[in-house]
Design an enzyme around this catalytic site. Structure first.
Site, PDB file in Angstrom:
ATOM      1  N   ASP A 173       0.873  -1.166   0.000  1.00  0.00           N
ATOM      2  CA  ASP A 173       0.000   0.000   0.000  1.00  0.00           C
ATOM      3  C   ASP A 173       0.917   1.224   0.000  1.00  0.00           C
ATOM      4  O   ASP A 173       2.133   1.108   0.245  1.00  0.00           O
ATOM      5  CB  ASP A 173      -0.896  -0.033   1.243  1.00  0.00           C
ATOM      6  CG  ASP A 173      -1.821   1.167   1.325  1.00  0.00           C
ATOM      7  OD1 ASP A 173      -2.376   1.571   0.285  1.00  0.00           O
ATOM      8  OD2 ASP A 173      -1.980   1.707   2.435  1.00  0.00           O
ATOM      9  N   ARG A 174       0.377   2.401  -0.247  1.00  0.00           N
ATOM     10  CA  ARG A 174       1.199   3.609  -0.258  1.00  0.00           C
ATOM     11  C   ARG A 174       1.079   4.380   1.052  1.00  0.00           C
ATOM     12  O   ARG A 174       1.986   4.384   1.865  1.00  0.00           O
ATOM     13  CB  ARG A 174       0.802   4.516  -1.443  1.00  0.00           C
ATOM     14  CG  ARG A 174       1.832   5.610  -1.706  1.00  0.00           C
ATOM     15  CD  ARG A 174       1.319   6.667  -2.662  1.00  0.00           C
ATOM     16  NE  ARG A 174       0.548   7.661  -1.894  1.00  0.00           N
ATOM     17  CZ  ARG A 174      -0.008   8.731  -2.430  1.00  0.00           C
ATOM     18  NH1 ARG A 174       0.064   8.961  -3.726  1.00  0.00           N
ATOM     19  NH2 ARG A 174      -0.679   9.582  -1.680  1.00  0.00           N
ATOM     20  N   ASP A 175      -0.058   5.049   1.276  1.00  0.00           N
ATOM     21  CA  ASP A 175      -0.213   5.924   2.446  1.00  0.00           C
ATOM     22  C   ASP A 175      -0.182   5.109   3.735  1.00  0.00           C
ATOM     23  O   ASP A 175      -0.952   4.170   3.914  1.00  0.00           O
ATOM     24  CB  ASP A 175      -1.525   6.709   2.346  1.00  0.00           C
ATOM     25  CG  ASP A 175      -1.571   7.604   1.119  1.00  0.00           C
ATOM     26  OD1 ASP A 175      -0.547   8.233   0.799  1.00  0.00           O
ATOM     27  OD2 ASP A 175      -2.623   7.658   0.459  1.00  0.00           O
TER      28      ASP A 175
ATOM     29  N   GLN B 151      -6.882   6.021  -4.114  1.00  0.00           N
ATOM     30  CA  GLN B 151      -6.628   7.467  -4.131  1.00  0.00           C
ATOM     31  C   GLN B 151      -7.909   8.218  -4.508  1.00  0.00           C
ATOM     32  O   GLN B 151      -7.992   8.876  -5.536  1.00  0.00           O
ATOM     33  CB  GLN B 151      -5.487   7.785  -5.102  1.00  0.00           C
ATOM     34  CG  GLN B 151      -4.147   7.243  -4.673  1.00  0.00           C
ATOM     35  CD  GLN B 151      -3.648   7.871  -3.386  1.00  0.00           C
ATOM     36  OE1 GLN B 151      -3.823   9.062  -3.131  1.00  0.00           O
ATOM     37  NE2 GLN B 151      -3.024   7.061  -2.542  1.00  0.00           N
ATOM     38  N   ARG B 152      -8.906   8.118  -3.647  1.00  0.00           N
ATOM     39  CA  ARG B 152     -10.196   8.729  -3.980  1.00  0.00           C
ATOM     40  C   ARG B 152     -10.211  10.245  -3.848  1.00  0.00           C
ATOM     41  O   ARG B 152     -11.195  10.884  -4.175  1.00  0.00           O
ATOM     42  CB  ARG B 152     -11.321   8.088  -3.181  1.00  0.00           C
ATOM     43  CG  ARG B 152     -11.281   8.317  -1.703  1.00  0.00           C
ATOM     44  CD  ARG B 152     -12.473   7.672  -1.061  1.00  0.00           C
ATOM     45  NE  ARG B 152     -12.282   7.624   0.372  1.00  0.00           N
ATOM     46  CZ  ARG B 152     -13.041   6.950   1.185  1.00  0.00           C
ATOM     47  NH1 ARG B 152     -14.045   6.266   0.725  1.00  0.00           N
ATOM     48  NH2 ARG B 152     -12.808   6.956   2.465  1.00  0.00           N
TER      49      ARG B 152
ATOM     50  N   THR C 233      -2.762   1.221  -4.509  1.00  0.00           N
ATOM     51  CA  THR C 233      -3.199   2.294  -3.621  1.00  0.00           C
ATOM     52  C   THR C 233      -4.542   2.891  -4.031  1.00  0.00           C
ATOM     53  O   THR C 233      -4.770   3.163  -5.206  1.00  0.00           O
ATOM     54  CB  THR C 233      -2.111   3.401  -3.543  1.00  0.00           C
ATOM     55  OG1 THR C 233      -2.548   4.450  -2.681  1.00  0.00           O
ATOM     56  CG2 THR C 233      -1.755   3.965  -4.903  1.00  0.00           C
TER      57      THR C 233
END
Length: 185
Positions: free
Chosen positions: A15-17, A61-62, A59
């Site tokens: 995942d990123r964040d 990213q909404r 990821t």
């Protein structure tokens, strides 16, 4: 985690964040100035790059769908992130993101659309030989739906939370995972 178990894992999904960069509570990373790598993450990705055949970022990213940033802003952040990873001798094979707002989107984690996009691009991937590292319930559910080994990082959830029953391992951060993994081999 023991060597016997981890020898079979060839593919890593991140995942990123909250895994690679500092998560912004109730906000989004909208530009490069807001993107901050978690301590020792670049070193961790370098270490992991020597261990896994393929590494992917998946990821949600909404913030794009919510109008907080544009696709161009997101791609600029990703370009910066990938350039820093490469400059630190790390490697990411591909980054997949979902900007969809609704949870019924096949691509939005915990749904598995991004994994199947990776499989289409890299047909050698075997999900049962993959590890998913995330910091949220949707990341862990994503990995579990695909039969991946799931690792939770960070301290988002209090001790005793139900997420801990659905993971294979927990680490303080990506570096701690990478360090412990490489000590095994």
């Amino acid at each position: 985690m023991d060597k016997l178990n981890l020898d079979k894992y060839k593919y890593l999904f991140l995942d990123r964040d909250g895994v690679i960069n500092v998560e912004r509570p109730n906000d989004y990373v909208k530009n490069i100035s807001e993107f901050v790598f978690i301590d020792k993450t670049l070193q961790a990705i370098k270490m992991l790059s020597s261990r896994f055949e393929r590494i992917f970022i998946v990821t949600n990213q909404r913030g794009v769908a919510r109008g907080k940033m544009s696709i161009s802003d997101l791609e600029e952040v990703h370009s910066y992130m990938l350039s820093q990873i490469e400059a630190s001798d790390g490697h990411i094979d591909r980054l997949y993101y979902c900007t969809d707002l609704t949870s019924d989107s096949i691509n939005r984690k915990p749904n598995v659309g991004m994994a199947f996009k990776a499989l289409a691009d890299f047909p050698e991937i075997e999900f049962e030989k993959s590890i998913m590292v995330g910091n949220s319930m949707s990341d862990i559910e994503f990995g579990n739906k695909l039969g991946m080994y799931t690792i939770l990082v960070g301290d988002k959830y209090p001790e005793g939370h139900k997420i801990y029953k659905n993971i294979n391992a927990h680490y303080k951060n990506l570096y701690k995972f990478a360090d412990s993994l490489l000590k095994i081999f």
